[in-house]
Structures are given as C-alpha cells and as structure tokens.
Motif scaffolding. Structure first.
Motif, PDB file in Angstrom:
ATOM      1  N   GLU A   9     -14.418 -24.967  10.792  1.00  0.00           N
ATOM      2  CA  GLU A   9     -13.688 -25.035  11.941  1.00  0.00           C
ATOM      3  C   GLU A   9     -13.121 -23.605  12.360  1.00  0.00           C
ATOM      4  N   ALA A  10     -13.014 -23.461  13.643  1.00  0.00           N
ATOM      5  CA  ALA A  10     -12.746 -22.205  14.112  1.00  0.00           C
ATOM      6  C   ALA A  10     -11.264 -21.794  13.923  1.00  0.00           C
ATOM      7  N   VAL A  11     -11.025 -20.416  13.742  1.00  0.00           N
ATOM      8  CA  VAL A  11      -9.605 -19.940  13.844  1.00  0.00           C
ATOM      9  C   VAL A  11      -9.442 -19.066  14.886  1.00  0.00           C
ATOM     10  N   VAL A  12      -8.564 -19.524  15.974  1.00  0.00           N
ATOM     11  CA  VAL A  12      -8.480 -18.909  17.031  1.00  0.00           C
ATOM     12  C   VAL A  12      -7.360 -17.996  16.895  1.00  0.00           C
ATOM     13  N   VAL A  13      -7.622 -16.573  17.375  1.00  0.00           N
ATOM     14  CA  VAL A  13      -6.560 -15.448  17.267  1.00  0.00           C
ATOM     15  C   VAL A  13      -6.300 -14.846  18.633  1.00  0.00           C
ATOM     16  N   THR A  14      -5.074 -15.055  19.049  1.00  0.00           N
ATOM     17  CA  THR A  14      -4.783 -14.662  20.220  1.00  0.00           C
ATOM     18  C   THR A  14      -4.169 -12.992  20.208  1.00  0.00           C
ATOM     19  N   GLY A  15      -4.387 -12.260  21.103  1.00  0.00           N
ATOM     20  CA  GLY A  15      -4.184 -10.836  21.046  1.00  0.00           C
ATOM     21  C   GLY A  15      -5.310 -10.280  20.027  1.00  0.00           C
ATOM     22  N   SER A  16      -6.578 -10.695  20.306  1.00  0.00           N
ATOM     23  CA  SER A  16      -7.608 -10.386  19.416  1.00  0.00           C
ATOM     24  C   SER A  16      -7.941  -9.015  19.627  1.00  0.00           C
ATOM     25  N   ALA A  17      -7.804  -8.426  21.116  1.00  0.00           N
ATOM     26  CA  ALA A  17      -8.021  -6.972  21.145  1.00  0.00           C
ATOM     27  C   ALA A  17      -7.049  -5.826  20.786  1.00  0.00           C
ATOM     28  N   GLY A  18      -6.018  -6.608  20.350  1.00  0.00           N
ATOM     29  CA  GLY A  18      -4.912  -5.344  19.933  1.00  0.00           C
ATOM     30  C   GLY A  18      -5.236  -4.818  18.401  1.00  0.00           C
ATOM     31  N   ARG A  19      -4.406  -3.886  18.265  1.00  0.00           N
ATOM     32  CA  ARG A  19      -4.660  -3.237  16.863  1.00  0.00           C
ATOM     33  C   ARG A  19      -4.956  -4.081  15.680  1.00  0.00           C
ATOM     34  N   PHE A 176       7.222  -8.364   9.657  1.00  0.00           N
ATOM     35  CA  PHE A 176       6.897  -7.335   8.870  1.00  0.00           C
ATOM     36  C   PHE A 176       7.644  -5.901   9.435  1.00  0.00           C
ATOM     37  N   PRO A 177       7.556  -4.899   9.033  1.00  0.00           N
ATOM     38  CA  PRO A 177       8.095  -3.548   9.623  1.00  0.00           C
ATOM     39  C   PRO A 177       6.904  -2.974  10.445  1.00  0.00           C
ATOM     40  N   ALA A 178       7.047  -1.573  10.403  1.00  0.00           N
ATOM     41  CA  ALA A 178       5.979  -0.816  10.967  1.00  0.00           C
ATOM     42  C   ALA A 178       4.909  -0.984  10.490  1.00  0.00           C
ATOM     43  N   ILE A 179       3.624  -1.160  11.317  1.00  0.00           N
ATOM     44  CA  ILE A 179       2.346  -1.240  11.012  1.00  0.00           C
ATOM     45  C   ILE A 179       1.763  -0.064  10.989  1.00  0.00           C
ATOM     46  N   GLY A 180       1.073   0.285   9.876  1.00  0.00           N
ATOM     47  CA  GLY A 180       0.457   1.839   9.749  1.00  0.00           C
ATOM     48  C   GLY A 180      -1.014   1.563   9.709  1.00  0.00           C
ATOM     49  N   THR A 181      -1.684   2.608   9.828  1.00  0.00           N
ATOM     50  CA  THR A 181      -3.036   2.980   9.398  1.00  0.00           C
ATOM     51  C   THR A 181      -2.875   4.278   8.700  1.00  0.00           C
ATOM     52  N   SER A 182      -3.825   4.661   7.876  1.00  0.00           N
ATOM     53  CA  SER A 182      -3.724   5.775   6.944  1.00  0.00           C
ATOM     54  C   SER A 182      -3.151   7.140   7.619  1.00  0.00           C
ATOM     55  N   GLY A 183      -3.812   7.415   8.904  1.00  0.00           N
ATOM     56  CA  GLY A 183      -3.292   8.636   9.476  1.00  0.00           C
ATOM     57  C   GLY A 183      -2.087   8.562  10.052  1.00  0.00           C
ATOM     58  N   LEU A 184      -1.527   7.408  10.604  1.00  0.00           N
ATOM     59  CA  LEU A 184      -0.188   7.285  11.256  1.00  0.00           C
ATOM     60  C   LEU A 184       0.681   7.281   9.917  1.00  0.00           C
ATOM     61  N   PRO A 280       0.908  -6.887  -1.620  1.00  0.00           N
ATOM     62  CA  PRO A 280       0.330  -5.856  -0.988  1.00  0.00           C
ATOM     63  C   PRO A 280      -0.648  -4.935  -2.049  1.00  0.00           C
ATOM     64  N   GLU A 281      -1.629  -4.521  -1.346  1.00  0.00           N
ATOM     65  CA  GLU A 281      -2.633  -3.787  -2.186  1.00  0.00           C
ATOM     66  C   GLU A 281      -2.648  -2.198  -1.763  1.00  0.00           C
ATOM     67  N   PHE A 282      -2.107  -1.877  -0.559  1.00  0.00           N
ATOM     68  CA  PHE A 282      -2.522  -0.506  -0.366  1.00  0.00           C
ATOM     69  C   PHE A 282      -1.102   0.182  -0.514  1.00  0.00           C
ATOM     70  N   THR A 283      -1.150   1.493  -0.938  1.00  0.00           N
ATOM     71  CA  THR A 283      -0.048   2.452  -0.838  1.00  0.00           C
ATOM     72  C   THR A 283      -0.481   3.702  -0.462  1.00  0.00           C
ATOM     73  N   TRP A 284       0.255   4.225   0.403  1.00  0.00           N
ATOM     74  CA  TRP A 284       0.006   5.607   0.813  1.00  0.00           C
ATOM     75  C   TRP A 284      -0.372   6.754  -0.325  1.00  0.00           C
ATOM     76  N   ARG A 285       0.381   6.700  -1.227  1.00  0.00           N
ATOM     77  CA  ARG A 285       0.503   7.422  -2.520  1.00  0.00           C
ATOM     78  C   ARG A 285      -0.780   7.551  -3.281  1.00  0.00           C
ATOM     79  N   GLU A 286      -1.498   6.322  -2.996  1.00  0.00           N
ATOM     80  CA  GLU A 286      -2.912   6.444  -3.877  1.00  0.00           C
ATOM     81  C   GLU A 286      -4.122   6.784  -2.657  1.00  0.00           C
ATOM     82  N   ALA A 287      -3.367   6.731  -1.404  1.00  0.00           N
ATOM     83  CA  ALA A 287      -4.898   7.365  -0.477  1.00  0.00           C
ATOM     84  C   ALA A 287      -4.951   8.721  -0.549  1.00  0.00           C
ATOM     85  N   GLU A 288      -5.446   9.244   0.803  1.00  0.00           N
ATOM     86  CA  GLU A 288      -5.594  10.766   0.837  1.00  0.00           C
ATOM     87  C   GLU A 288      -4.407  11.492   0.617  1.00  0.00           C
TER      88      GLU A 288
END
Length: 292
Positions: A9-19, A176-184, A280-288
């Motif tokens: 069964e499909a899951v529909v995602v609106t705003g699928s082109a956003g980050r 949720f608070p601000a969304i982040g990628t590693s660089g941001l 949560p699995e990600f922390t910037w402290r264990e990234a680059e």
C-alpha cells in the motif's frame, strides 16, 4: 507496540520535492515502501517513485491521489516565517493542511502524519524574546505563537484534532526544532561559539534530517494512535556549554523540572520513544570535527 509499513500500500508524501520531503521519500523508498509524491514543482525522485505535480490546496484534486493509500505524510508548506508575509504563510499552510485531512478522511486513508513545528511555542521567533516556562520541553508546553507561520502550525494541530474527533481519522503531528544537515549544523555550532547566545531563541536544539525522516516513517507504522503530538529532536544541543548553564545564563526564569546533565537537549522526546519506538541517532559531536 508498532507494526511494519505494508509495502504493497502506497504512502503519499506531500511536499516531496522539499529538503525534508526528499529525505522522507528516499528513506521510505530505500526500505522498499511504495511511495507516491505530491508537489507543486517537478523534481527528480528515486526510481519507482511517481510524483504528481499539483498544488496541495484542493481536496477534490487530492482524493484520486490518496485513494487506496496506507498513509499520507503531509510536508507541503511554506517552511518558515521568512518565506513571505504572515497572512500568506498562514492562509497557505492552513488551507493545505485542511485539504489533506479532508481528502484523507473522505478516502478512508488510515493515517495522516503531518509536520508541525516547535515554533508554535513562540520561543524561536517573533518580535519578543520569550523563555520556556519549564524545561525540558514536552508536548504539554503552552503554545504562544508570535507570527503567522507559528500560528499556522497551531491552527494545523487544531484541524488535526477536529478531524480525528469528527471522522476517527488517525493523525500524528511531529513538532521539531531547526532541521539540519551536517554542513548546516557545523555552521550553527561555529556561529554559537563566536557569538555566545546566538542560538538562545532556538534553545540550541536541532534534528538531523535523516533522523527526522525516520521519525515520520515510525509514525506511519506505529499502532495505537488516535490523535497525538510528538516532540522530535536530537538528544544534545549545538553548544559546548552545559545545558543547565545555558538556561541559567540566557533563560533564568525557566523552571528546570529535572536534571539536564551535560549537553542534554532541552527537548523531551520520551513520548516518541515510548509510542513510536523512535530515538535520535545522529549527533554533530560524533560527525566530522567542527573547527573554526
């Protein structure tokens, strides 16, 4: 208790082109889930993902897309207060959310998972500095919006509650608070180091986009959801200063209800852990490493 997403069964995602939309689509597709995207702009999608290019404000137009879906993940929105005038953001976001809920209810979609925002608490934006009434922040903290974007998210949650009461539609909203990628995230850490207190209105909080995509998938699969709000955030802050010291220095009137040792996040994500099985699995402290 949780169940797996039915891959047939499909899951529909609106705003699928956003980050965030792209991250959610990629996460679901990688797990073998059949995904259908909806966005007002055409954009590349993973193999096998069909995207309908259309505005997300007409429930009649959405109904054929939602027909037979396992769930709808609603991400289409003007994403922050800087994207336009307050009245435009408010009317755009609330109209889209109402249309999605209406179409999902009419088509008998079992669940909608929608993107709310921590901004509705009024701390991260608006003309006046506000401090949390207490910490850690949970889903019961009063909403005190100060701008059209934050108000739109409060109204979206009210619409979700109404549709559940009126139709029985199962709805989960993720705050949720601000969304982040590693660089941001590295940029924010460096800015906070250079200008202590720069992130005080955001409470030094963040969520990495891949962790957030996992949270949306978990909310689709979870059992026992009628109408629920979930706080979703990283487990730590974007500061080298201990959390309780940050609060005493920048939010001295905030009541600290329980210890926040080390760099523990000001957000309490215990409900998401209990009901969604998400942590949560990600922390910037264990990234680059972050260096000036």
């Amino acid at each position: 208790m949780r169940t797996m997403i039915d891959r047939q069964e499909a899951v529909v995602v609106t705003g699928s082109a956003g980050r965030l939309g792209r991250a959610v689509v990629e996460h679901l597709a990688a797990a073998g889930v059949r995904v259908v995207g909806v966005d007002r702009e055409a954009a590349p999608a993973p193999p096998g993902v069909r995207v309908h290019t259309m505005p997300v404000r007409d429930p009649g137009a959405l109904r054929p897309v939602f027909r037979g879906a396992r769930a709808v993940i609603h991400l289409a929105a003007m994403p922050n207060p800087r994207t336009g005038p307050g009245h435009t953001i408010y009317t755009t976001n609330t109209a889209a959310t109402y249309a999605v809920l209406d179409a999902a209810a009419e088509e008998g979609v079992p669940r909608v998972v929608t993107a709310s925002s921590g901004s509705m608490l009024g701390i991260s934006g608006g003309p006046h500095d506000l401090s949390p009434l207490y910490a850690p922040l949970d889903e019961e903290h009063p909403a005190r919006p100060q701008d059209g974007y934050a108000l739109s998210k409060q109204a979206d949650e009210a619409a979700c509650a109404m549709f559940h009461r009126a139709t029985g539609l199962s709805v989960a909203a993720l705050r949720f608070p601000a969304i982040g990628t590693s660089g941001l995230l590295r940029e924010r850490v460096l800015r906070e180091r250079a200008e202590p207190g720069f992130l005080r209105r955001g409470l030094w909080a963040y969520v990495e986009v891949r962790d957030l995509a996992r949270a949306f998938a978990a909310a689709v699969a979870a059992d026992g959801i009628g109408w629920e709000v979930f706080a979703v955030a990283a487990g730590d802050t974007l500061s080298d200063v201990p959390t309780e010291e940050l609060l005493r220095r920048h939010h001295p009137d905030t009541i600290i209800r329980r210890p926040l040792p080390g760099h523990t996040s000001v957000w309490d994500t215990g409900k998401a852990a209990r009901m969604l099985g998400w942590r949560p699995e990600f922390t910037w402290r264990e990234a680059e490493p972050v260096s000036a």
